[in-house]
Design an enzyme around this catalytic site. Structure first.
Site: not given
Ligand code: TTP
Length: 400
Positions: A6, A8, A78, A313
């Site tokens: 993940l 995105a 996504q 520096h």
């Molecule tokens: P999070 O750390 O919860 O979300 P984020 O990476 O967007 O950070 P923040 O809360 O600071 O905005 O996400 C956990 C993992 O999931 C991370 O690897 C990103 C991924 N993710 C997605 O791919 N799609 C999504 O819609 C969300 C919410 C997270």
């Protein structure tokens, strides 16, 4: 094992470092954060990678290409970041029949633990902490068998165990049909709901991880670099002056230059195109990324200088992250310690948050420029393109 990574998310808690790049592309030692996740996954048994991209996705696609660490890579887009279950749903058309692993592209895992996870399907990676109240906490079998997971609860006041969810899963084949979940209390489509279903329908094993780091906030990028820069072994392929003193596990890559009078205490990584010195002092756990410059009478300690950053520096930088092409004027000094010895605090999305670190300096977004004699207070963040004037004292976060 087919593995979904993940990557995105918008990484809002990591601002300003994620204003112009996805969090998984932040530098950790010699590669982006998610590349450590991907490489560890391949070592643990991932046979193909499906990377879910969304925010600032071009750089992710460009870096990983169609093959990474010897396995094929596909991408799922996504379009709206609606949560982790929604992200895996975007990847679902790319999945073959059979179990599948899901990993967060912003977390570091150790290889033996991930291998055990892959061998224990269906399974979730767990990590033991003293205070689990700020994490997702696993319910385990009431018979006292803490290897069988029966559910998960977010940030409980009264935690059912001290085993937290690392966000590393191997789901059974059937889970491909369980990805349509409802919105959680915080309005997201969460993978933990899919885990709950897996716990109802099958026996899910908690695999204890020896080492794990969730990289969500700026000081956790320092911790990630402490981990991975801490693993380098002494290799001096770049140009190192005879009068430089290189101590311990230091890597000076080909194309990097270390001039006379420089002292570098390992572990440290000086990447290609970087120049250090003359007369500079670099202390442990420091990453000087590609084409960065550390000049005369500069001390850098436990910090990340991203590509092209220049501290020319007479400056001190400790426990800090400097974004791409940041330029510090002569005499810029970073404070990294409070007189009362309390952990340094910094605002995260508006809430003043403890970093848990006695020593923490500053975080600069890309292209920040400080004028000469700037003083930067511990915990201060400067947004991309922010500037300071001569002798400015920066006590609070600065947006321009
Ligand atoms: P999070 O750390 O919860 O979300 P984020 O990476 O967007 O950070 P923040 O809360 O600071 O905005 O996400 C956990 C993992 O999931 C991370 O690897 C990103 C991924 N993710 C997605 O791919 N799609 C999504 O819609 C969300 C919410 C997270």
């Amino acid at each position: 094992m087919q593995t979904v990574i993940l990557a995105a998310g918008q990484g809002t808690r990591m601002r300003p470092l994620t204003e112009r790049r996805a969090k998984p592309m932040l530098p950790v030692a010699d590669k982006p954060l998610a590349a450590h996740t991907a490489a560890t996954a391949v070592d643990a048994g991932a046979s193909r990678l499906i990377i879910v991209v969304g925010y600032e996705s071009e750089a992710v696609r460009e870096y990983f290409g169609e093959e990474y660490a010897g396995v094929p890579v596909e991408y799922a887009e996504q379009t709206e970041q609606r949560g982790t279950a929604d992200a895996v749903r975007a990847a679902e058309p790319h999945l073959d029949d059979g179990p599948f692993a899901v990993l967060n592209g912003d977390a570091l895992y150790d290889e033996p633990s991930l291998t055990r996870l892959y061998e224990s399907a269906p399974a979730v990676g767990s990590y033991r902490v003293d205070d689990p109240t700020q994490y997702g906490v696993l319910y385990t079998d009431e018979t006292g068998d803490d290897t069988r997971v029966t559910g998960v609860i977010e940030k409980p006041a009264d935690p059912p165990s001290n085993l937290i969810n690392t966000g590393a899963y191997v789901f059974p084949d059937d889970a491909q049909a369980w990805l349509e979940v409802g919105e959680s209390e915080r309005g997201e489509l969460e993978l933990t709901d899919v885990l709950e279903r897996a716990c109802e329908e099958s026996t899910v094993t908690a695999v204890p991880f020896e080492r794990w780091l969730d990289v969500g906030r700026p000081w956790e990028l320092l911790e990630a670099n402490e981990w991975k820069v801490g693993e380098v072994t002494r290799t001096l392929t770049g140009e190192v002056h005879d009068d430089a003193d290189i101590r311990g596990d230091v890597v000076v890559e080909a194309g990097a230059t270390v001039d006379a009078g420089v002292v570098i205490e390992g572990p440290a990584l000086i990447r290609r195109g970087a120049t250090v010195g003359p007369n500079a002092y670099i202390r442990g756990n420091t990453l000087v990324a590609e084409d960065a410059k550390v000049g005369h009478s500069v001390e850098i300690k436990n910090s990340v200088l991203m590509a092209g950053a220049t501290v020319g520096h007479l400056s001190y930088v400790g426990d800090s992250v400097l974004g791409r092409d940041v330029n510090f004027g002569a005499g810029t000094t970073v404070a990294n310690l409070r007189h009362d010895d309390e952990p340094v605090k910094t605002p995260v999305k508006g809430d003043l948050t403890s970093t848990g670190r006695r020593k923490f300096g500053v975080v600069c977004g890309d292209d920040v420029k400080t004028a000469i004699q700037t003083s930067l207070n511990a915990g201060v963040k400067l947004d991309c393109d922010a500037t300071t004037t001569l002798g400015e004292v920066v006590l609070r976060d600065k947006s321009e």
